[in-house]
Design a protein around this motif. Structure first.
Motif, PDB file in Angstrom:
ATOM      1  N   ILE A 145     -15.420  -7.850  -1.651  1.00  0.00           N
ATOM      2  CA  ILE A 145     -15.636  -7.619  -0.220  1.00  0.00           C
ATOM      3  C   ILE A 145     -14.814  -8.586   0.629  1.00  0.00           C
ATOM      4  O   ILE A 145     -14.176  -8.183   1.610  1.00  0.00           O
ATOM      5  N   GLY A 146     -14.806  -9.866   0.240  1.00  0.00           N
ATOM      6  CA  GLY A 146     -14.132 -10.876   1.057  1.00  0.00           C
ATOM      7  C   GLY A 146     -12.629 -10.690   1.162  1.00  0.00           C
ATOM      8  O   GLY A 146     -12.024 -11.042   2.176  1.00  0.00           O
ATOM      9  N   THR A 147     -12.003 -10.153   0.110  1.00  0.00           N
ATOM     10  CA  THR A 147     -10.543  -9.956   0.129  1.00  0.00           C
ATOM     11  C   THR A 147     -10.181  -8.468   0.147  1.00  0.00           C
ATOM     12  O   THR A 147      -9.091  -8.080  -0.264  1.00  0.00           O
ATOM     13  N   MET A 148     -11.084  -7.643   0.636  1.00  0.00           N
ATOM     14  CA  MET A 148     -10.873  -6.196   0.654  1.00  0.00           C
ATOM     15  C   MET A 148      -9.613  -5.831   1.462  1.00  0.00           C
ATOM     16  O   MET A 148      -9.458  -6.239   2.608  1.00  0.00           O
ATOM     17  N   GLY A 149      -8.751  -5.083   0.843  1.00  0.00           N
ATOM     18  CA  GLY A 149      -7.559  -4.604   1.534  1.00  0.00           C
ATOM     19  C   GLY A 149      -6.384  -5.558   1.556  1.00  0.00           C
ATOM     20  O   GLY A 149      -5.354  -5.255   2.167  1.00  0.00           O
ATOM     21  N   MET A 150      -6.485  -6.702   0.899  1.00  0.00           N
ATOM     22  CA  MET A 150      -5.396  -7.674   0.935  1.00  0.00           C
ATOM     23  C   MET A 150      -4.136  -7.114   0.273  1.00  0.00           C
ATOM     24  O   MET A 150      -3.031  -7.300   0.775  1.00  0.00           O
ATOM     25  N   HIS A 151      -4.294  -6.428  -0.860  1.00  0.00           N
ATOM     26  CA  HIS A 151      -3.123  -5.860  -1.529  1.00  0.00           C
ATOM     27  C   HIS A 151      -2.431  -4.831  -0.635  1.00  0.00           C
ATOM     28  O   HIS A 151      -1.204  -4.696  -0.661  1.00  0.00           O
ATOM     29  N   LEU A 152      -3.220  -4.119   0.135  1.00  0.00           N
ATOM     30  CA  LEU A 152      -2.658  -3.136   1.069  1.00  0.00           C
ATOM     31  C   LEU A 152      -1.769  -3.833   2.107  1.00  0.00           C
ATOM     32  O   LEU A 152      -0.664  -3.352   2.427  1.00  0.00           O
ATOM     33  N   LEU A 153      -2.235  -4.952   2.645  1.00  0.00           N
ATOM     34  CA  LEU A 153      -1.469  -5.693   3.653  1.00  0.00           C
ATOM     35  C   LEU A 153      -0.160  -6.227   3.084  1.00  0.00           C
ATOM     36  O   LEU A 153       0.842  -6.329   3.799  1.00  0.00           O
ATOM     37  N   PHE A 154      -0.156  -6.557   1.795  1.00  0.00           N
ATOM     38  CA  PHE A 154       1.062  -7.070   1.169  1.00  0.00           C
ATOM     39  C   PHE A 154       2.034  -5.938   0.843  1.00  0.00           C
ATOM     40  O   PHE A 154       3.211  -5.986   1.190  1.00  0.00           O
ATOM     41  N   SER A 155       1.525  -4.912   0.166  1.00  0.00           N
ATOM     42  CA  SER A 155       2.398  -3.908  -0.439  1.00  0.00           C
ATOM     43  C   SER A 155       2.921  -2.866   0.539  1.00  0.00           C
ATOM     44  O   SER A 155       3.788  -2.073   0.166  1.00  0.00           O
ATOM     45  N   VAL A 156       2.409  -2.847   1.746  1.00  0.00           N
ATOM     46  CA  VAL A 156       2.963  -1.909   2.727  1.00  0.00           C
ATOM     47  C   VAL A 156       4.436  -2.196   2.975  1.00  0.00           C
ATOM     48  O   VAL A 156       5.237  -1.305   3.293  1.00  0.00           O
ATOM     49  N   TRP A 157       4.831  -3.460   2.755  1.00  0.00           N
ATOM     50  CA  TRP A 157       6.233  -3.829   2.927  1.00  0.00           C
ATOM     51  C   TRP A 157       7.096  -3.328   1.777  1.00  0.00           C
ATOM     52  O   TRP A 157       8.323  -3.187   1.926  1.00  0.00           O
ATOM     53  N   SER A 158       6.490  -3.024   0.651  1.00  0.00           N
ATOM     54  CA  SER A 158       7.232  -2.375  -0.429  1.00  0.00           C
ATOM     55  C   SER A 158       7.604  -0.953  -0.025  1.00  0.00           C
ATOM     56  O   SER A 158       8.700  -0.475  -0.332  1.00  0.00           O
ATOM     57  N   GLY A 159       6.672  -0.283   0.653  1.00  0.00           N
ATOM     58  CA  GLY A 159       6.970   1.053   1.162  1.00  0.00           C
ATOM     59  C   GLY A 159       8.092   1.028   2.179  1.00  0.00           C
ATOM     60  O   GLY A 159       8.967   1.904   2.192  1.00  0.00           O
ATOM     61  N   PHE A 160       8.077   0.018   3.034  1.00  0.00           N
ATOM     62  CA  PHE A 160       9.156  -0.138   4.011  1.00  0.00           C
ATOM     63  C   PHE A 160      10.482  -0.399   3.304  1.00  0.00           C
ATOM     64  O   PHE A 160      11.541   0.101   3.723  1.00  0.00           O
ATOM     65  N   SER A 161      10.420  -1.162   2.220  1.00  0.00           N
ATOM     66  CA  SER A 161      11.621  -1.462   1.437  1.00  0.00           C
ATOM     67  C   SER A 161      12.230  -0.198   0.847  1.00  0.00           C
ATOM     68  O   SER A 161      13.450   0.015   0.920  1.00  0.00           O
ATOM     69  N   VAL A 162      11.394   0.669   0.267  1.00  0.00           N
ATOM     70  CA  VAL A 162      11.894   1.913  -0.323  1.00  0.00           C
ATOM     71  C   VAL A 162      12.410   2.847   0.763  1.00  0.00           C
ATOM     72  O   VAL A 162      13.396   3.564   0.562  1.00  0.00           O
TER      73      VAL A 162
END
Length: 334
Positions: A145-162
C-alpha cells in the motif's frame, strides 16, 4: 490471500489508468497481455543470475554489496527488464499503437504487472517468518500500500523512450531515447537510495541520515508524480488535437454544409466529452441527451481511431491516399 492482496492495488491503478485515455481506450485483451508481460519481466529479474552482485561480493565488503544491490543493480535490472518486454509487446501489437498515450498506457500496465508479482513475492516471503501475521501486515501496509504505483511512475518514461524511437527519424533519437530510459532508472535508484538511508543505524534509535532518507523519498515521489502528470497531460493534449484536426479535415474535405445532418453528427462525435462518455452505455447515461439519443459506440470508436491514424500520417507526411480512405469511411458513417 497474498495473491488477492497483491492484485488489489494493481487492479485499482489499472482501472484509473484506463480512465486517463479519453480519446481511444485500448482493447482489454491487449491490456491483459501487457499485464502478463509485466509479470514475466518480474520473473526474469527475480530468477536471473545476479552476476554483478556476485562480482561485488567477491571483491567488496558486505555493506558495499548491499548498497550496490539495492541502489544500482536493482533499479537498472528492473527497468531494463520492463523496457525489453515492453519493446516486444509493442512490436506484437504495433498496429494498435497510434499515439503517445498508447505508449504510456502500455508501459504503465507492464509496470503494474511487475509490481503485482513483486508484491506477491514479498508477501509470500513474509509468511515464512517466525511471526508471519505481523510480518505480513507490515509488508502489506508498508510496501504493497505504501509504495503503490511507484513502478508505474518510473516505467512510464520507458514508454516515452520507445515512442521517441518509433516516431522520430532524427539522428539524435537514440540519445533522447536513452536519456528517457535513464530517467526511469534514476527515479527508481533515488527511491531505493532513500529507503537505504532511512534504514541505516539501529532500528530503535533514528539518526540524522534516516531523516535525510525520508526527506529524499518524499521529494523524489512528489517529483515523479509531477512529471508523470505533466507527461500524461501532454500526451492527452496531443490526442485531443488529433481529434480536432481530423474533424476539420472531414469538414473541409468532405464538402459538408454547416446545416446538414452529417455536419451535426460530425460536431457531436468529435466532442471530447462525448467521446469519453461513449465508452460504455453506463457512462452514456450521464450525457444530457443520453436518454433521447442512441449511443452509436461503433461510430465513436471509428472516429477516434481514424483521428489518431490521421495525425500519425500527418506526422510522417506520407501515404496521402490513406487520408482519403479514412475520409470516405467516416463520412459514410455520419
Amino acid at each position: 490471500m497474498s495473491s488477492l492482496a497483491a492484485a488489489a492495488p494493481s487492479l485499482i491503478l489499472l482501472y484509473c489508468l484506463r480512465c486517463l485515455d479519453p480519446v481511444e481506450r485500448e482493447p482489454f485483451r491487449f491490456i491483459l497481455l501487457a499485464f502478463i508481460f509485466g509479470i514475466i519481466s518480474a520473473f526474469a529479474v527475480i530468477y536471473a543470475p545476479n552476476i554483478l552482485s556476485w562480482f561485488m561480493a567477491s571483491n567488496s565488503s558486505s555493506d558495499y554489496v548491499i548498497f550496490f544491490n539495492r541502489v544500482i543493480e536493482a533499479p537498472l535490472l528492473e527497468e531494463l527488464s520492463k523496457f525489453c518486454f515492453l519493446v516486444v509487446l509493442l512490436f506484437l501489437i504495433r498496429k494498435e499503437v497510434d499515439s503517445l498515450v498508447d505508449f504510456l498506457v502500455y508501459s504503465s500496465v507492464v509496470a503494474l504487472g511487475f509490481e503485482f508479482l513483486e508484491n506477491y513475492y514479498y508477501q509470500a516471503s513474509a509468511l515464512t517468518d517466525s511471526t508471519p501475521l505481523m510480518t505480513w501486515l507490515s509488508v502489506f501496509g508498508g510496501r504493497t500500500i505504501g509504495t503503490m504505483g511507484m513502478h508505474l511512475l518510473f516505467s512510464v518514461w520507458s514508454g516515452f523512450s520507445v515512442w521517441i524511437l518509433s516516431f522520430y527519424r532524427s539522428s539524435i533519437r537514440i540519445y533522447l531515447s536513452i536519456l528517457s530510459l535513464l530517467v526511469s532508472v534514476c527515479l527508481h535508484g533515488l527511491n531505493n537510495y532513500a529507503a537505504y538511508l532511512s534504514r541505516l543505524g539501529p532500528p530503535d534509535q533514528p539518526i540524522m541520515v534516516n531523516h535525510l532518507g525520508n526527506l529524499l523519498y518524499y521529494a523524489n515521489v512528489n517529483f515523479a508524480i509531477i512529471v508523470f502528470v505533466a507527461l500524461f497531460a501532454s500526451a492527452v493534449i496531443l490526442d485531443l488535437t488529433a481529434l480536432n484536426q481530423f474533424s476539420f479535415f472531414v469538414f473541409s474535405s468532405g464538402n459538408l454544409s454547416s446545416d446538414s445532418s452529417k455536419f451535426k453528427s460530425l460536431v457531436f462525435v468529435s466532442s471530447p466529452i462525448n467521446q469519453y462518455l461513449a465508452r460504455s452505455t453506463f457512462l452514456w447515461r450521464f450525457h444530457p441527451k443520453g436518454t433521447s439519443i442512441k449511443l452509436r459506440e461503433n461510430l465513436f470508436r471509428k472516429f477516434s481511431k481514424f483521428s489518431l491514424r490521421y495525425a500519425k500520417n500527418l506526422f510522417y507526411k506520407s501515404d496521402v491516399s490513406l487520408n482519403t480512405r479514412l475520409l470516405d469511411l467516416i463520412v459514410s458513417e455520419l
